[in-house]
Design a protein around this motif. Structure first.
Motif, PDB file in Angstrom:
ATOM      1  N   GLY A 115       1.723  -0.608   0.199  1.00 41.82           N
ATOM      2  CA  GLY A 115       1.847  -0.993  -1.207  1.00 41.82           C
ATOM      3  C   GLY A 115       2.960  -1.996  -1.428  1.00 41.82           C
TER       4      GLY A 115
ATOM      5  N   CYS B 191       4.103  10.143  -3.881  1.00 45.93           N
ATOM      6  CA  CYS B 191       3.137  10.035  -2.790  1.00 45.93           C
ATOM      7  C   CYS B 191       2.502  11.389  -2.519  1.00 45.93           C
ATOM      8  CB  CYS B 191       3.837   9.517  -1.544  1.00 45.93           C
ATOM      9  SG  CYS B 191       2.751   9.327  -0.135  1.00 45.93           S
TER      10      CYS B 191
ATOM     11  N   MET C  91       0.804   3.438  -8.096  1.00 40.33           N
ATOM     12  CA  MET C  91      -0.131   3.908  -7.076  1.00 40.33           C
ATOM     13  C   MET C  91      -1.486   4.250  -7.678  1.00 40.33           C
ATOM     14  SD  MET C  91       2.247   6.249  -4.592  1.00 40.33           S
ATOM     15  CE  MET C  91       0.930   6.434  -3.406  1.00 40.33           C
TER      16      MET C  91
ATOM     17  N   LEU D  86       3.503  -2.116  -5.211  1.00 39.88           N
ATOM     18  CA  LEU D  86       4.459  -1.017  -5.309  1.00 39.88           C
ATOM     19  C   LEU D  86       5.866  -1.600  -5.360  1.00 39.88           C
ATOM     20  CD1 LEU D  86       4.789   2.064  -5.397  1.00 39.88           C
ATOM     21  CD2 LEU D  86       5.012   2.030  -2.907  1.00 39.88           C
TER      22      LEU D  86
END
Length: 203
Positions: free
Chosen positions: A163, A2, A42, A169
């Motif tokens: 996500g 992230c 992502m 995700l």
């Protein structure tokens, strides 16, 4: 991961740490590990063209299953040339680097003009030629979660939860160990030929 794509800089709001934009190409080194898999998922969700590397056939399959458009074996000689061929010689816009002490010099040569390398991991020093950054006006960006602000961490968390809620995700769980096998897990993670998801210690 992230932090590499989503973490905001302290001086610019609403922009990614790597300034990644839909339509750009991202190269994720070590894409078969826990962080790499998340990076692939992502980046694909953000509309980037995703290239990943791994060191085993199983790892390459995992990378492709988790969002990469193409995967390359970083243990094979000449793999960087294949990556450049995949970009038609233009280079990649963003590189997420897990092992910069090995790859950073080559990374700088694979970047497109204005490209960015986000250094997520390193195990030691490396010598680079600064001219490689000058020729393409590229950037090397260090990323470390402990230095993120409270606001940055909150935004990353929101993106991750979104996500997971949306279903794009999904953590890739690798080998699982019971607590009494912790020492074996330590040995395996050091001696493994290549990552394959995230190792899990169960309690």
């Amino acid at each position: 991961m992230c932090q590499g794509l989503w973490k905001l800089s302290e001086t610019e709001s609403n922009s990614y740490r790597a300034h990644a934009k839909a339509g750009e190409t991202v190269l994720i080194h070590g894409a078969s590990g826990g962080v790499g898999v998340a990076a692939c998922q992502m980046a694909r969700a953000l509309g980037l063209r995703v290239l990943g590397t791994a060191g085993t056939p199983e790892g390459l399959e995992l990378v492709l299953r988790n969002g990469a458009h193409q995967a390359f074996n970083h243990k094979k000689e000449g793999y960087t040339s294949k990556i450049m061929d995949a970009t038609k010689g233009q280079g990649v816009n963003v590189i997420v680097e897990m092992l910069s002490n090995v790859n950073l010099s080559n990374d700088l040569q694979m970047l497109a003009y204005g490209g960015r390398v986000t250094v997520v991991g390193s195990r030691g020093p490396i010598e680079i030629n600064p001219r490689d950054t000058m020729a393409k006006e590229s950037s090397i960006i260090g990323v470390a979660l402990p230095y993120a602000t409270v606001e940055e961490k909150a935004e990353c968390a929101a993106a991750l939860f979104a996500g997971m809620d949306a279903g794009w995700l999904k953590p890739a769980v690798g080998k699982q160990y019971t607590l009494d096998m912790a020492s074996q897990a330590h040995i395996d993670i050091i001696d493994c030929p290549g990552a394959s998801g995230k190792m899990v210690l169960t309690m």
